[in-house]
Scaffold this motif. Structure first.
Motif, PDB file in Angstrom:
ATOM      1  N   TYR A 182       4.300  12.033  59.141  1.00 22.49           N
ATOM      2  CA  TYR A 182       3.538  13.163  59.673  1.00 22.49           C
ATOM      3  C   TYR A 182       4.010  14.480  59.052  1.00 22.49           C
ATOM      4  CZ  TYR A 182       1.438  16.445  63.009  1.00 22.49           C
ATOM      5  OH  TYR A 182       0.720  17.466  63.576  1.00 22.49           O
ATOM      6  N   LEU A 183       5.315  14.638  58.899  1.00 20.47           N
ATOM      7  CA  LEU A 183       5.872  15.934  58.518  1.00 20.47           C
ATOM      8  C   LEU A 183       6.013  16.152  57.020  1.00 20.47           C
ATOM      9  CD1 LEU A 183       8.708  16.375  61.190  1.00 20.47           C
ATOM     10  CD2 LEU A 183       6.474  17.493  61.145  1.00 20.47           C
ATOM     11  N   GLN A 184       6.063  15.078  56.230  1.00 22.95           N
ATOM     12  CA  GLN A 184       6.392  15.268  54.818  1.00 22.95           C
ATOM     13  C   GLN A 184       5.365  16.105  54.059  1.00 22.95           C
ATOM     14  OE1 GLN A 184       6.906  11.330  53.299  1.00 22.95           O
ATOM     15  NE2 GLN A 184       4.743  10.736  53.482  1.00 22.95           N
ATOM     16  N   GLU A 185       4.127  16.144  54.545  1.00 23.83           N
ATOM     17  CA  GLU A 185       3.115  16.987  53.909  1.00 23.83           C
ATOM     18  C   GLU A 185       3.100  18.400  54.488  1.00 23.83           C
ATOM     19  OE1 GLU A 185      -0.620  15.051  54.280  1.00 23.83           O
ATOM     20  OE2 GLU A 185      -0.065  13.323  53.046  1.00 23.83           O
ATOM     21  N   ARG A 186       3.884  18.610  55.550  1.00 24.35           N
ATOM     22  CA  ARG A 186       3.849  19.901  56.236  1.00 24.35           C
ATOM     23  C   ARG A 186       5.158  20.690  56.100  1.00 24.35           C
ATOM     24  NH1 ARG A 186       0.805  16.201  59.263  1.00 24.35           N
ATOM     25  NH2 ARG A 186      -1.145  17.048  60.104  1.00 24.35           N
ATOM     26  N   VAL A 187       6.242  19.978  55.850  1.00 19.23           N
ATOM     27  CA  VAL A 187       7.571  20.600  55.818  1.00 19.23           C
ATOM     28  C   VAL A 187       8.195  20.409  54.441  1.00 19.23           C
ATOM     29  CG1 VAL A 187       9.878  20.553  56.823  1.00 19.23           C
ATOM     30  CG2 VAL A 187       7.877  20.199  58.285  1.00 19.23           C
ATOM     31  N   ARG A 188       8.807  21.457  53.924  1.00 19.61           N
ATOM     32  CA  ARG A 188       9.381  21.380  52.575  1.00 19.61           C
ATOM     33  C   ARG A 188      10.533  20.388  52.495  1.00 19.61           C
ATOM     34  NH1 ARG A 188       9.709  27.644  50.294  1.00 19.61           N
ATOM     35  NH2 ARG A 188       7.436  28.005  50.187  1.00 19.61           N
ATOM     36  N   THR A 189      11.507  20.520  53.377  1.00 17.79           N
ATOM     37  CA  THR A 189      12.670  19.628  53.367  1.00 17.79           C
ATOM     38  C   THR A 189      12.909  19.079  54.768  1.00 17.79           C
ATOM     39  OG1 THR A 189      14.162  21.518  53.715  1.00 17.79           O
ATOM     40  CG2 THR A 189      13.781  20.817  51.437  1.00 17.79           C
ATOM     41  N   LEU A 190      13.225  17.807  54.819  1.00 19.49           N
ATOM     42  CA  LEU A 190      13.515  17.149  56.091  1.00 19.49           C
ATOM     43  C   LEU A 190      15.003  16.815  56.162  1.00 19.49           C
ATOM     44  CD1 LEU A 190      10.449  14.730  56.323  1.00 19.49           C
ATOM     45  CD2 LEU A 190      10.928  16.668  57.819  1.00 19.49           C
TER      46      LEU A 190
END
Length: 422
Positions: A234-242
């Motif tokens: 869900y987040l990898q397309e929305r957040v630069r670094t996890l």
């Protein structure tokens, strides 16, 4: 330590923390909106700091009273726009975002392991992504704007283990209502509620958000779920670094004040009856309660999967004469997806009103209020007296499936029974 303790230890630059300990935590993100934001801005100006501590870590979202229905609301919106411009703060204005708790993760402002505070009690929603997120007051928000810090008492934790497979038309909303009905509105006061188990791991992100959203309804400081591959997707397309997700898992020897087990295998749809969220009964015990209004939306159940489920039930059917059905997507993005998938057409063909992304009647806004003696069945999170208009109105809480079925029949209805009549 459990995941909440790990996040608070990291935010306060400590190796370990224990329940009851007071920590001074660094805040990663502060969110505020048009209802509580003006008070925060006024308090910030009284402090006299001039500039906020970090404009890139503050998000303003207009969602409660939009579009402005009064001169007062318009003036407050104007204040927030001017403040955002002066301080170079990200603002989601009318038509740009939607309900704050949908917009925050949707637009990449939520990161696992972060400390996120918002001047709204349902900020706990972001725990669905493995963040420590909680609601604060407007004056606290002003202090965070100034310093970037806030103190917390490290909460003790309740581990909620959920297993089993949902029956058709039974959802995470039914689960969380069942949990609140069992624990009570005061069953988790200032505690961390950690949701785990096979059922949780199999849940969609939207369903996890519903769970964490309503953690505050049992008094919890935060609700949280360990991040996993679904979170990453869900987040990898929305957040630069996890962050490293392995560091955001509760230790095997983590201490919990209480562990509670739930099995959803035999669970039927749940209804929170007036006028308390813990006045929960299985739908078979509620009876055929006549309704005047059905509302599908809010930060609890206004996401795409909620609208898809409602449309599945309403397709080819008509809203009962005498019933008002309101569908309010949680964000402009969800609204667009609903249009693309033909959901909006299904709703309008059924006789429902589809409104722009906003909080709607959830907090007595300017859309869909109830008159004295009227009854609404709603997918929102609270059914307090006067929450949705008249203090002499009644609000029942349920899943999108139950609300959609009830709109068709004109009384509180199990969607499985509606299907059986075909």
């Amino acid at each position: 330590m459990n995941i909440t303790e790990k996040i608070l230890a990291n935010a306060s630059r400590k190796k370990t923390v224990t329940p009851g300990e007071i920590v001074d935590a660094n805040v990663d993100v502060l969110m505020t909106h048009d209802l509580t934001g003006p008070l925060a801005v006024e308090a910030f100006k009284k402090i006299g700091a001039g500039k906020v501590w970090d404009s890139k870590k503050i998000v303003i979202i207009l969602d409660h009273q939009i579009p402005a229905e009064s001169i007062k609301a318009a003036e407050l919106h104007k204040m927030m726009r001017q403040f955002a411009k002066e301080q170079k703060i990200c603002i989601y204005d009318v038509g740009r975002g939607g309900v704050c708790h949908q917009v925050m993760p949707e637009q990449g402002h939520v990161i696992p392991g972060a400390v996120i505070v918002g001047s709204d009690s349902h900020t706990c929603t972001y725990g669905a992504f493995g963040a420590f997120s909680t609601g604060i007051g407007s004056t606290e928000a002003a202090a965070v704007m100034t310093t970037g810090k806030i103190w917390f008492k490290v909460p003790s934790a309740i581990r909620i283990v959920v297993n089993g497979k949902f029956n058709k038309y039974v959802t995470s909303k039914d689960l969380v209502l069942n949990i609140i009905g069992n624990l009570g509105v005061d069953g988790a006061i200032y505690k961390s509620t950690e949701f785990t188990g096979h059922t949780i791991r199999e849940m969609s992100i939207a369903s996890r958000m519903t769970l964490c959203n309503m953690a505050v309804e049992m008094g919890a400081k935060n609700g949280i779920i360990e991040p996993d591959n679904l979170t990453r997707e869900y987040l990898q397309e929305r957040v630069r670094t996890l962050p490293d997700f392995n560091a955001l898992k509760s230790d095997r020897d983590a201490q919990y004040e209480q562990t509670v087990d739930f099995d959803v295998s035999k669970m039927e749809p749940q209804i929170a009856c007036p006028s308390s969220v813990d006045n929960v009964k299985p739908i078979s015990e509620v009876g055929d309660v006549p309704i005047d209004q059905a509302f599908i939306g809010s930060c609890t159940n206004g996401r795409l999967e909620d609208l898809q489920l409602a449309a599945q039930i309403m397709k080819g059917r008509k809203v009962k004469d005498g019933v008002r059905a309101l569908i309010i997507p949680a964000s402009q993005k969800v609204y667009k997806q609903a249009l693309t998938e033909g959901l909006t057409e299904i709703f309008t063909d059924a006789g429902a009103v589809v409104c722009g992304a906003a909080c709607g009647p959830c907090l007595g806004g300017h859309i869909g209020l109830l008159a004295a003696g009227e009854t609404c069945i709603s997918t929102s999170n609270r059914n307090f007296i006067g929450r949705m208009g008249s203090t002499q109105a009644n609000v029942y809480l349920a899943s999108p499936a139950v609300v959609a079925a009830s709109a068709i029949t004109g009384c509180i209805t199990n969607p499985a029974n509606l299907e059986a009549k075909q």
